[in-house]
Scaffold this motif. Structure first.
Motif, PDB file in Angstrom:
ATOM      1  N   PRO A 220       1.070  -3.779 -10.734  1.00  9.27           N
ATOM      2  CA  PRO A 220       2.282  -4.616 -10.573  1.00  9.27           C
ATOM      3  C   PRO A 220       3.095  -4.250  -9.456  1.00  9.27           C
ATOM      4  N   SER A 221       3.661  -2.985 -10.010  1.00  9.19           N
ATOM      5  CA  SER A 221       4.703  -2.402  -8.939  1.00  9.19           C
ATOM      6  C   SER A 221       4.131  -2.244  -7.655  1.00  9.19           C
ATOM      7  N   TYR A 222       2.710  -1.838  -7.366  1.00 11.55           N
ATOM      8  CA  TYR A 222       2.148  -1.677  -6.312  1.00 11.55           C
ATOM      9  C   TYR A 222       2.135  -3.100  -5.345  1.00 11.55           C
ATOM     10  N   VAL A 223       1.892  -4.094  -6.036  1.00 10.98           N
ATOM     11  CA  VAL A 223       1.725  -5.440  -5.405  1.00 10.98           C
ATOM     12  C   VAL A 223       3.145  -5.757  -4.955  1.00 10.98           C
ATOM     13  N   ALA A 224       4.158  -5.408  -5.812  1.00  8.82           N
ATOM     14  CA  ALA A 224       5.689  -5.789  -5.298  1.00  8.82           C
ATOM     15  C   ALA A 224       5.880  -4.827  -4.083  1.00  8.82           C
ATOM     16  N   GLY A 225       5.398  -3.631  -4.048  1.00 11.06           N
ATOM     17  CA  GLY A 225       5.597  -2.543  -2.720  1.00 11.06           C
ATOM     18  C   GLY A 225       5.016  -3.327  -1.517  1.00 11.06           C
ATOM     19  N   LEU A 226       3.553  -3.968  -1.936  1.00  9.23           N
ATOM     20  CA  LEU A 226       3.095  -4.513  -0.549  1.00  9.23           C
ATOM     21  C   LEU A 226       3.695  -5.857   0.012  1.00  9.23           C
ATOM     22  N   LYS A 227       4.282  -6.578  -1.235  1.00  8.64           N
ATOM     23  CA  LYS A 227       5.138  -7.764  -0.825  1.00  8.64           C
ATOM     24  C   LYS A 227       6.366  -7.204  -0.172  1.00  8.64           C
ATOM     25  N   GLN A 228       7.095  -6.205  -0.319  1.00  9.16           N
ATOM     26  CA  GLN A 228       8.266  -5.839   0.362  1.00  9.16           C
ATOM     27  C   GLN A 228       7.921  -5.048   1.534  1.00  9.16           C
ATOM     28  N   GLY A 229       6.730  -4.330   1.580  1.00 12.36           N
ATOM     29  CA  GLY A 229       6.101  -3.871   2.845  1.00 12.36           C
ATOM     30  C   GLY A 229       5.944  -4.822   4.042  1.00 12.36           C
ATOM     31  N   TRP A 230       5.158  -6.075   3.597  1.00  7.29           N
ATOM     32  CA  TRP A 230       4.939  -6.943   4.486  1.00  7.29           C
ATOM     33  C   TRP A 230       6.533  -7.571   5.113  1.00  7.29           C
ATOM     34  N   ALA A 231       7.362  -7.701   4.359  1.00  9.95           N
ATOM     35  CA  ALA A 231       8.465  -8.291   4.833  1.00  9.95           C
ATOM     36  C   ALA A 231       9.165  -7.298   5.779  1.00  9.95           C
ATOM     37  N   PHE A 232       8.974  -5.959   5.389  1.00  7.47           N
ATOM     38  CA  PHE A 232       9.826  -5.042   6.271  1.00  7.47           C
ATOM     39  C   PHE A 232       8.910  -5.032   7.546  1.00  7.47           C
ATOM     40  N   SER A 233       7.534  -5.144   7.478  1.00  2.00           N
ATOM     41  CA  SER A 233       6.647  -5.153   8.716  1.00  2.00           C
ATOM     42  C   SER A 233       6.887  -6.253   9.716  1.00  2.00           C
ATOM     43  N   TRP A 234       7.132  -7.434   8.998  1.00  2.00           N
ATOM     44  CA  TRP A 234       7.399  -8.486   9.750  1.00  2.00           C
ATOM     45  C   TRP A 234       8.783  -8.344  10.565  1.00  2.00           C
ATOM     46  N   ARG A 235       9.772  -8.177   9.849  1.00  4.84           N
ATOM     47  CA  ARG A 235      11.075  -7.909  10.510  1.00  4.84           C
ATOM     48  C   ARG A 235      10.965  -7.024  11.289  1.00  4.84           C
ATOM     49  N   SER A 236      10.336  -5.839  11.239  1.00  3.18           N
ATOM     50  CA  SER A 236      10.399  -4.741  12.384  1.00  3.18           C
ATOM     51  C   SER A 236       9.399  -5.101  13.326  1.00  3.18           C
ATOM     52  N   LEU A 237       8.544  -6.178  13.213  1.00  2.00           N
ATOM     53  CA  LEU A 237       7.879  -6.569  14.563  1.00  2.00           C
ATOM     54  C   LEU A 237       8.603  -7.449  15.298  1.00  2.00           C
ATOM     55  N   MET A 238       9.304  -8.606  14.719  1.00  2.00           N
ATOM     56  CA  MET A 238      10.323  -9.215  15.197  1.00  2.00           C
ATOM     57  C   MET A 238      11.294  -8.507  16.237  1.00  2.00           C
ATOM     58  N   ALA A 239      11.863  -7.349  15.619  1.00  2.00           N
ATOM     59  CA  ALA A 239      12.872  -6.569  16.332  1.00  2.00           C
ATOM     60  C   ALA A 239      12.198  -5.805  17.528  1.00  2.00           C
TER      61      ALA A 239
END
Length: 307
Positions: A220-239
């Motif tokens: 459960p916490s790992y999937v939450a980390g994956l979800k947050q990791g995708w959000a950070f990767s998408w933001r980083s990509l746009m930057a």
């Protein structure tokens, strides 16, 4: 007192309290189960329709307020165009293929970068979670990298890798790896000690204990980390795509956003923002949302209002 003969001749009652045969009991239970199943299906359909209509209603309300503001305030079109102008620009970008190219380019970079980040962050998180010495040494560094804005890595990446895809992937990795790692570490911290004891009793090695017992328990916490990791990767990509343009870099959504700024086309800027937002919502609704709910439901952690 009644005569004994009267008592012995009494017949069993055939009224409504008569016990049903076993076959009738099973048929009644089956019918009740079918009714409950139908009720659950109808409730699920109503819940799905409600969840689908609420975002649509919110979107319609936002567009309506946007259009009313344009009609009443009449801002300059180069500062805030109306919905019709934005959707017209978006339609033109889609017809000439620019929207498709930018979406596919950014999605490819985002997915590939995220997969690489998962492959790096998962073993890193397991190692740090299992070793107090390594966690004490590198844990604060990982947490510091998580709060560091990923845009700060763009100038260094351009100097190191030039205007190439390696620059974009590096920024994506630096944005996603810390979040995934910390999510996994938090999940491992919440694994009960009984799980580890059972693994030791069954003779599991350190690697088997981490892969077959600790990691599944920390999902459960790992999937939450994956979800947050995708959000950070998408933001980083746009930057990265906004700042690093030219060279051998492809034309992504960030480049489209920057192109709109260079040509002072607010309609193009808003169109790019809508595409970025749309992809983020679709990934959440189709991948991470159902995955998280299914995992929590299987573990009995999903409350009734969230199902």
């Amino acid at each position: 007192m009644q005569p004994e003969s009267t008592l012995t001749k009494a017949e069993p009652s055939s009224g409504p309290l008569t016990k049903l045969p076993a076959e009738d009991d099973r048929a009644l239970e089956k019918g009740l189960d079918n009714l409950q199943q139908e009720a659950r299906v109808q409730s699920s359909w109503k819940s799905s329709i409600t969840k689908a209509l609420l975002p649509v209603a919110a979107l319609v309300a936002v567009i309506y307020l946007w259009q009313m503001y344009v009609w009443i305030v009449r801002p300059r079109p180069d500062q805030l165009p109306g919905p019709a102008d934005v959707f017209g620009t978006l339609g033109s970008l889609w017809q000439n293929g620019d929207a498709v190219e930018t979406v596919l380019t950014s999605l490819q970079r985002g997915v590939v970068g995220f997969i690489i980040a998962v492959l790096i962050a998962t073993p890193l998180g397991l190692v740090l979670a299992q070793s107090r010495v390594l966690r004490g040494a590198f844990g604060p560094l990982i947490s510091g990298l998580q709060v560091l804005p990923s845009v700060a890595w763009v100038p260094a990446a351009v100097i190191w890798f030039g205007l190439s895809d390696a620059t974009v992937y590096f920024v994506v990795l630096m944005g996603a790896i810390p979040s995934i790692t910390n999510g996994l570490i938090a999940g491992v911290d919440h694994v009960p000690d009984q799980h580890r004891r059972v693994g030791h009793v069954l003779g599991a090695s350190r690697w088997q204990l981490a892969i077959r017992i600790i990691l599944p328990a920390a999902l459960p916490s790992y999937v939450a980390g994956l979800k947050q990791g995708w959000a950070f990767s998408w933001r980083s990509l746009m930057a990265a795509e906004i700042i690093a343009t030219g060279g051998t870099l492809g034309f992504g959504l960030g480049a489209l956003l920057d192109q709109g700024r260079q040509f002072s086309s607010m309609a193009t800027v808003i169109s790019a923002i809508l595409l970025i937002l749309f992809i983020g919502i679709v990934v959440e609704l189709l991948i991470f949302g159902p995955l998280e709910r299914r995992l929590l439901r299987r573990r009995g952690l999903l409350v009734g209002g969230s199902q």
